[in-house]
Design an enzyme around this catalytic site. Sequence first.
Site, PDB file in Angstrom:
ATOM      1  N   ILE A 274       0.816  -1.221   0.000  1.00 45.03           N
ATOM      2  CA  ILE A 274       0.000   0.000   0.000  1.00 45.03           C
ATOM      3  C   ILE A 274       0.850   1.273   0.000  1.00 45.03           C
ATOM      4  O   ILE A 274       0.322   2.362  -0.211  1.00 45.03           O
ATOM      5  CB  ILE A 274      -1.002   0.029   1.171  1.00 45.03           C
TER       6      ILE A 274
ATOM      7  N   ASN B 137      13.359  -7.834   5.099  1.00 44.10           N
ATOM      8  CA  ASN B 137      13.834  -7.088   6.266  1.00 44.10           C
ATOM      9  C   ASN B 137      13.620  -7.960   7.499  1.00 44.10           C
ATOM     10  O   ASN B 137      12.554  -8.544   7.675  1.00 44.10           O
ATOM     11  CB  ASN B 137      13.061  -5.779   6.412  1.00 44.10           C
TER      12      ASN B 137
ATOM     13  N   GLY C 249      14.923  -3.079   9.525  1.00 41.69           N
ATOM     14  CA  GLY C 249      13.842  -2.330   8.903  1.00 41.69           C
ATOM     15  C   GLY C 249      12.501  -3.044   8.902  1.00 41.69           C
ATOM     16  O   GLY C 249      11.559  -2.583   8.267  1.00 41.69           O
ATOM     17  N   GLN C 250      12.398  -4.165   9.618  1.00 45.90           N
ATOM     18  CA  GLN C 250      11.131  -4.897   9.652  1.00 45.90           C
ATOM     19  C   GLN C 250      10.132  -4.129  10.511  1.00 45.90           C
ATOM     20  O   GLN C 250      10.419  -3.771  11.652  1.00 45.90           O
ATOM     21  CB  GLN C 250      11.337  -6.306  10.203  1.00 45.90           C
TER      22      GLN C 250
ATOM     23  N   HIS D 100       7.955 -11.603   5.374  1.00 42.09           N
ATOM     24  CA  HIS D 100       7.492 -11.221   4.042  1.00 42.09           C
ATOM     25  C   HIS D 100       8.680 -10.838   3.178  1.00 42.09           C
ATOM     26  O   HIS D 100       9.678 -10.315   3.653  1.00 42.09           O
ATOM     27  CB  HIS D 100       6.481 -10.076   4.098  1.00 42.09           C
TER      28      HIS D 100
ATOM     29  N   HIS E 226       9.712  -8.612  -0.139  1.00 41.16           N
ATOM     30  CA  HIS E 226       9.330  -7.523  -1.026  1.00 41.16           C
ATOM     31  C   HIS E 226       9.845  -7.895  -2.412  1.00 41.16           C
ATOM     32  O   HIS E 226      11.039  -8.173  -2.580  1.00 41.16           O
ATOM     33  CB  HIS E 226      10.001  -6.207  -0.608  1.00 41.16           C
TER      34      HIS E 226
END
Length: 114
Positions: free
Chosen positions: A31, A87, A93-94, A100, A102
């Site tokens: 999103i 991440n 940076g998670q 997941h 990217h």
Amino acid sequence: MSDCLFCKIVEKKIPAKIVHEDDETLAFDDINPQAPVHTLVIPKKHVAAVQAYGSQDQLLIGQLLLACTKVAKGKGLAESGYRLVANTGRDGGQTVFHLHFHVMGGRPMGWPPG
């Protein structure tokens, strides 16, 4: 997990633009995309991060990577190239603690990434 954003997407309690789904994985467009193509690929089973996997999860890890390649191909990135990012942990940076990947592409990706 009852409070996990991605588990709620798997359960269809939160809407998402789903681009791939099979028995073990789900992929949906981010999103807040950071590239022209930015899709997240997750296991349907809740796993917090890469380090939470064990040897019993080898098949699922392979299925996640295959789902990433299917998404990249479906999004037209297979020829031009793309980046896979996972991440891990706060310093990595998670922000959502459900593993997941990217799948990002549609433009040249710089290096180093962060």
